[in-house]
Design a protein around this motif. Structure first.
Motif, PDB file in Angstrom:
ATOM      1  N   ILE A  76     -18.801  12.861  -3.635  1.00 55.45           N
ATOM      2  CA  ILE A  76     -18.163  14.021  -3.924  1.00 55.45           C
ATOM      3  C   ILE A  76     -19.019  15.214  -2.979  1.00 55.45           C
ATOM      4  CG2 ILE A  76     -17.731  15.915  -5.565  1.00 55.45           C
ATOM      5  CD1 ILE A  76     -16.357  13.058  -5.902  1.00 55.45           C
ATOM      6  N   PRO A  77     -18.218  16.069  -2.257  1.00 53.43           N
ATOM      7  CA  PRO A  77     -19.051  17.023  -1.554  1.00 53.43           C
ATOM      8  C   PRO A  77     -19.485  17.927  -2.275  1.00 53.43           C
ATOM      9  CG  PRO A  77     -16.588  17.064  -1.190  1.00 53.43           C
ATOM     10  CD  PRO A  77     -16.806  16.028  -2.184  1.00 53.43           C
ATOM     11  N   VAL A  78     -20.742  18.470  -1.907  1.00 47.41           N
ATOM     12  CA  VAL A  78     -21.161  19.793  -2.522  1.00 47.41           C
ATOM     13  C   VAL A  78     -21.896  20.672  -1.713  1.00 47.41           C
ATOM     14  CG1 VAL A  78     -23.430  18.294  -3.083  1.00 47.41           C
ATOM     15  CG2 VAL A  78     -22.907  20.350  -4.575  1.00 47.41           C
ATOM     16  N   TYR A  79     -21.598  21.974  -1.753  1.00 46.34           N
ATOM     17  CA  TYR A  79     -22.215  23.003  -0.965  1.00 46.34           C
ATOM     18  C   TYR A  79     -23.944  22.986  -0.689  1.00 46.34           C
ATOM     19  CZ  TYR A  79     -17.576  24.976   0.244  1.00 46.34           C
ATOM     20  OH  TYR A  79     -16.424  25.347   0.400  1.00 46.34           O
ATOM     21  N   ASP A  80     -24.351  22.952   0.264  1.00 41.54           N
ATOM     22  CA  ASP A  80     -25.955  23.164   0.410  1.00 41.54           C
ATOM     23  C   ASP A  80     -25.901  24.618   1.023  1.00 41.54           C
ATOM     24  OD1 ASP A  80     -28.433  23.212   0.928  1.00 41.54           O
ATOM     25  OD2 ASP A  80     -28.585  21.269   1.812  1.00 41.54           O
ATOM     26  N   ARG A  81     -26.486  25.487   0.075  1.00 45.13           N
ATOM     27  CA  ARG A  81     -26.583  26.882   0.447  1.00 45.13           C
ATOM     28  C   ARG A  81     -27.711  27.059   0.924  1.00 45.13           C
ATOM     29  NH1 ARG A  81     -22.136  29.557  -1.739  1.00 45.13           N
ATOM     30  NH2 ARG A  81     -20.908  28.189  -2.791  1.00 45.13           N
ATOM     31  N   GLY A  82     -28.996  26.297   1.219  1.00 43.09           N
ATOM     32  CA  GLY A  82     -30.100  26.537   2.003  1.00 43.09           C
ATOM     33  C   GLY A  82     -31.051  27.308   1.007  1.00 43.09           C
ATOM     34  N   VAL A  83     -31.109  27.222  -0.293  1.00 40.70           N
ATOM     35  CA  VAL A  83     -31.752  28.048  -1.055  1.00 40.70           C
ATOM     36  C   VAL A  83     -33.060  27.218  -1.178  1.00 40.70           C
ATOM     37  CG1 VAL A  83     -32.052  29.192  -3.313  1.00 40.70           C
ATOM     38  CG2 VAL A  83     -29.927  28.929  -2.265  1.00 40.70           C
ATOM     39  N   GLU A  84     -34.005  28.191  -0.731  1.00 37.84           N
ATOM     40  CA  GLU A  84     -35.622  27.376  -0.843  1.00 37.84           C
ATOM     41  C   GLU A  84     -36.055  27.499  -2.398  1.00 37.84           C
ATOM     42  OE1 GLU A  84     -38.207  29.543   1.477  1.00 37.84           O
ATOM     43  OE2 GLU A  84     -37.272  29.409   3.283  1.00 37.84           O
ATOM     44  N   GLY A  85     -36.751  26.351  -2.681  1.00 46.10           N
ATOM     45  CA  GLY A  85     -37.347  26.451  -3.909  1.00 46.10           C
ATOM     46  C   GLY A  85     -36.539  25.482  -4.998  1.00 46.10           C
ATOM     47  N   LEU A  86     -35.232  25.169  -4.658  1.00 42.71           N
ATOM     48  CA  LEU A  86     -34.266  24.396  -5.603  1.00 42.71           C
ATOM     49  C   LEU A  86     -34.391  22.816  -5.062  1.00 42.71           C
ATOM     50  CD1 LEU A  86     -31.234  26.630  -6.070  1.00 42.71           C
ATOM     51  CD2 LEU A  86     -33.158  26.281  -7.468  1.00 42.71           C
ATOM     52  N   PRO A  87     -34.094  21.952  -5.995  1.00 43.09           N
ATOM     53  CA  PRO A  87     -34.313  20.375  -5.786  1.00 43.09           C
ATOM     54  C   PRO A  87     -32.894  20.186  -4.839  1.00 43.09           C
ATOM     55  CG  PRO A  87     -34.284  21.036  -8.012  1.00 43.09           C
ATOM     56  CD  PRO A  87     -34.303  22.336  -7.512  1.00 43.09           C
ATOM     57  N   PRO A  88     -32.920  19.165  -4.194  1.00 43.54           N
ATOM     58  CA  PRO A  88     -31.888  18.724  -3.311  1.00 43.54           C
ATOM     59  C   PRO A  88     -30.522  19.011  -4.017  1.00 43.54           C
ATOM     60  CG  PRO A  88     -33.642  17.323  -2.823  1.00 43.54           C
ATOM     61  CD  PRO A  88     -33.971  17.999  -4.052  1.00 43.54           C
ATOM     62  N   VAL A  89     -29.448  19.412  -3.257  1.00 43.32           N
ATOM     63  CA  VAL A  89     -28.191  19.479  -3.968  1.00 43.32           C
ATOM     64  C   VAL A  89     -27.442  18.035  -4.253  1.00 43.32           C
ATOM     65  CG1 VAL A  89     -27.546  21.573  -2.926  1.00 43.32           C
ATOM     66  CG2 VAL A  89     -26.883  19.458  -1.720  1.00 43.32           C
ATOM     67  N   ASP A  90     -28.117  16.989  -3.594  1.00 40.85           N
ATOM     68  CA  ASP A  90     -27.447  15.556  -3.963  1.00 40.85           C
ATOM     69  C   ASP A  90     -28.474  14.864  -4.670  1.00 40.85           C
ATOM     70  OD1 ASP A  90     -29.426  15.395  -1.812  1.00 40.85           O
ATOM     71  OD2 ASP A  90     -28.512  14.002  -0.528  1.00 40.85           O
ATOM     72  N   ASN A  91     -29.488  15.318  -5.406  1.00 42.69           N
ATOM     73  CA  ASN A  91     -30.543  14.657  -6.169  1.00 42.69           C
ATOM     74  C   ASN A  91     -31.191  15.593  -6.967  1.00 42.69           C
ATOM     75  OD1 ASN A  91     -32.182  12.912  -7.418  1.00 42.69           O
ATOM     76  ND2 ASN A  91     -33.622  12.462  -5.831  1.00 42.69           N
TER      77      ASN A  91
END
Length: 580
Positions: A76-91
């Motif tokens: 499933i695609p998920v936007y990676d908005r490049g926000v620092e400090g958050l866990p990876p969008v795929d994990n």
């Protein structure tokens, strides 16, 4: 039904006829709300089902689901908005929660493909070229998904079959009149998420330095160009900022020029030019808009070297207290607003809408044109399915959409609290939390909209006032809740007058747009820079010269192809109240 299988059944039927002398035949022709019949692996004449099971009847929706016999992997695609400090969008917590509560139950492995939000087309192009497309392909902009369909990256689908697997999702499309957007060129490819309040978007807000305006003699945010030039000039002369008071940067293709369009609109012009994918340089409203930017640039009111400017610089200058205005999407916590007030504790901001007369009626200053806006489309994400996906993967993806659409799942995803159904809400519409024990991990990925956006574009509550109160920024020196509500009702009034209207959507692929989109964007930015910086006396001549080059570079083909599609009935139409 495959030919070999049919021959076996036919032979068996003949044998029965010869033995008992009785004709027995069965089978029905299915009605299809789409235009193709795909072997999706759900049911075929109530026969073979995904996972290798055979049944005489399968219940629609989740009641009829069973775990796959062999594990099925979907991406499933998920936007990676490049926000620092958050866990990876795929994990992160939510990807694991989805796997545990959906994937494990049906023997499906759910993986996620990060898609850079600021470079969607490049990432998808690479995935398509490498034959690594995710099971779902999705985007907000219709021309993008239609391009992927035309390139063969998506498979055709049957909406009848989809409705068997995902009846709740399908019914939401029916209720919101979204079936008309599921086909391109007579072939069905898409399903659509719902977008509430599409024409009266209230989440994006522009803020203005009201304290600066008061210092130069204004008690309101300017509502026309003459006032704005006067106010900005006085702000600059008063030394309230050491840079140009307004930010200007290179435009994208989304250069709409709504303010300068004649109203009511000519529908053919709208069909040829309106849209966010290719800037309409030769269109008269765009000429007027660039001429305005030329004027502001020569008056020193906007960023001098705007071609070097970017979003990060713009935001930093606003936070530092150097810009007159800045805007963005609202939430209960907006980091740049919080940072702005910390750096400028005595500042006062205002939301620019319009004025009210002494009777409380909305008034519009239309000296410079109709204050029209682009309506969002009635759909959120437009979702297609990979042409390299197996039937099992296709069904699993449909199951994922239906599962995410369920009230309890969506509630959990949107509010971030597993297994709690709230009965109490605070004054802003947020659920009352009495025990935060163990919540840190769950809230570690605090922007999970990019997972549940496959079904709906935003959280909504019982009333528009509640919905706005929930996303109005909290814990700031100023409360903007009522201002945002007022802004919504201004938009509602504009919509009723026909001043907010959508872009055209074509039900055939505009091949020339797919071919020239990227090159025309680069050319538009080059020409825009020249036009903004040129001598005002030379503007008209230079505009004619550059417009001719732009037409020859591919825009004329786009205009011709759009017009042909419109005249053939292969596009949406303007609302009657917006057209001549």
């Amino acid at each position: 039904m495959h030919e070999a299988k049919w021959l076996r059944i036919f032979s068996l039927a003949l044998t029965v006829i010869l033995i008992v002398g009785t004709l027995a035949a069965c089978g029905t022709k299915q009605k299809d709300t789409g235009t193709t019949t795909q072997n999706t692996g759900t049911t075929e004449n109530s026969g073979k089902q995904q996972g290798g099971e055979t049944t005489t009847e399968t219940k629609a929706g989740m009641e009829g689901w069973k775990p796959f016999e062999k594990n099925v992997t979907i991406k499933i695609p998920v936007y990676d908005r490049g926000v620092e400090g958050l866990p990876p969008v795929d994990n992160n917590y939510w990807t694991k929660w989805i796997q545990q509560n959906f994937g494990d139950k049906y023997n499906i492995t759910v993986t996620f493909e990060p898609i850079p939000r600021n470079d969607v087309m490049t990432k998808y192009a690479l995935l398509i070229a490498a034959k690594e497309t995710p099971t779902i392909l999705m985007e907000y902009d219709y021309p993008k998904v239609s391009q992927w369909a035309s390139e063969g990256a998506m498979r055709e689908i049957s909406l009848d079959e989809f409705a068997k697997v995902a009846p709740t999702y399908y019914q939401a499309m029916v209720d919101n009149d979204l079936l008309q957007y599921t086909s391109i060129g007579g072939k069905t490819y898409f399903v659509c998420a719902v977008r509430p309040y599409a024409a009266t978007e209230y989440k994006w807000v522009n803020f203005y330095r009201m304290d600066w305006l008061r210092k130069v003699g204004y008690d309101h945010v300017p509502t026309n160009i003459e006032e704005e030039i006067d106010a900005l000039t006085k702000i600059k002369e008063a030394g309230l900022t050491d840079i140009e008071p307004m930010s200007l940067k290179l435009p994208t293709a989304n250069y709409q020029a709504n303010l300068f369009r004649e109203f009511p609109l000519d529908e053919k012009e709208w069909a040829m030019h309106a849209g966010i994918d290719v800037a309409a340089l030769p269109w008269e409203p765009v000429k007027k808009a660039i001429k305005k930017d030329n004027l502001y640039w020569h008056l020193g009111l906007v960023t001098k070297e705007f071609e070097l400017n970017d979003d990060a610089t713009e935001r930093a200058n606003f936070i530092a207290g150097k810009l007159y205005s800045y805007g963005g999407y609202m939430a209960s916590y907006v980091d740049w607003l919080d940072a702005f007030y910390k750096n400028n504790p005595d500042a006062e901001l205002a939301i620019g809408t319009v004025l009210y007369d002494d009777k409380g009626n909305i008034t519009f200053d239309i000296t410079d044109g109709i204050p029209s806006e682009r309506s969002n489309t009635p759909f959120g994400m437009v979702i297609g399915f990979s042409s390299i996906a197996s039937d099992d993967q296709l069904k699993a993806a449909w199951m994922y959409l239906e599962w995410m659409k369920q009230d309890d799942v969506l509630h959990t995803m949107q509010y971030g609290i597993e297994g709690i159904h709230y009965t109490e809400y605070d004054e802003y519409g947020y659920p009352v939390l009495k025990d935060m024990t163990g919540m840190e991990e769950r809230l570690g990925y605090n922007d999970n909209k990019d997972y549940w956006c496959v079904v709906v574009e935003s959280k909504e509550r019982d009333t528009i006032e509640d919905s706005i109160a929930a996303i109005a920024p909290k814990n700031l020196p100023q409360d903007f809740t009522q201002d945002m509500i007022d802004m919504y009702y201004v938009k509602a009034e504009k919509y009723e007058r026909g001043w907010i209207y959508p872009d055209p959507i074509f039900t055939v692929t505009i091949e020339s747009m797919n071919e020239y989109r990227a090159s025309l964007l680069s050319l538009f930015q080059e020409f825009y820079t020249k036009l903004v910086k040129c001598d005002p006396d030379e503007f008209d001549a230079l505009y004619e010269e550059l417009s001719k080059q732009y037409l020859e570079a591919g825009y004329q083909e786009i205009m011709d192809e759009k017009l042909a599609a419109y005249e053939a009935g292969n596009s949406t139409r303007l609302p009657e109240k917006s057209r001549k």
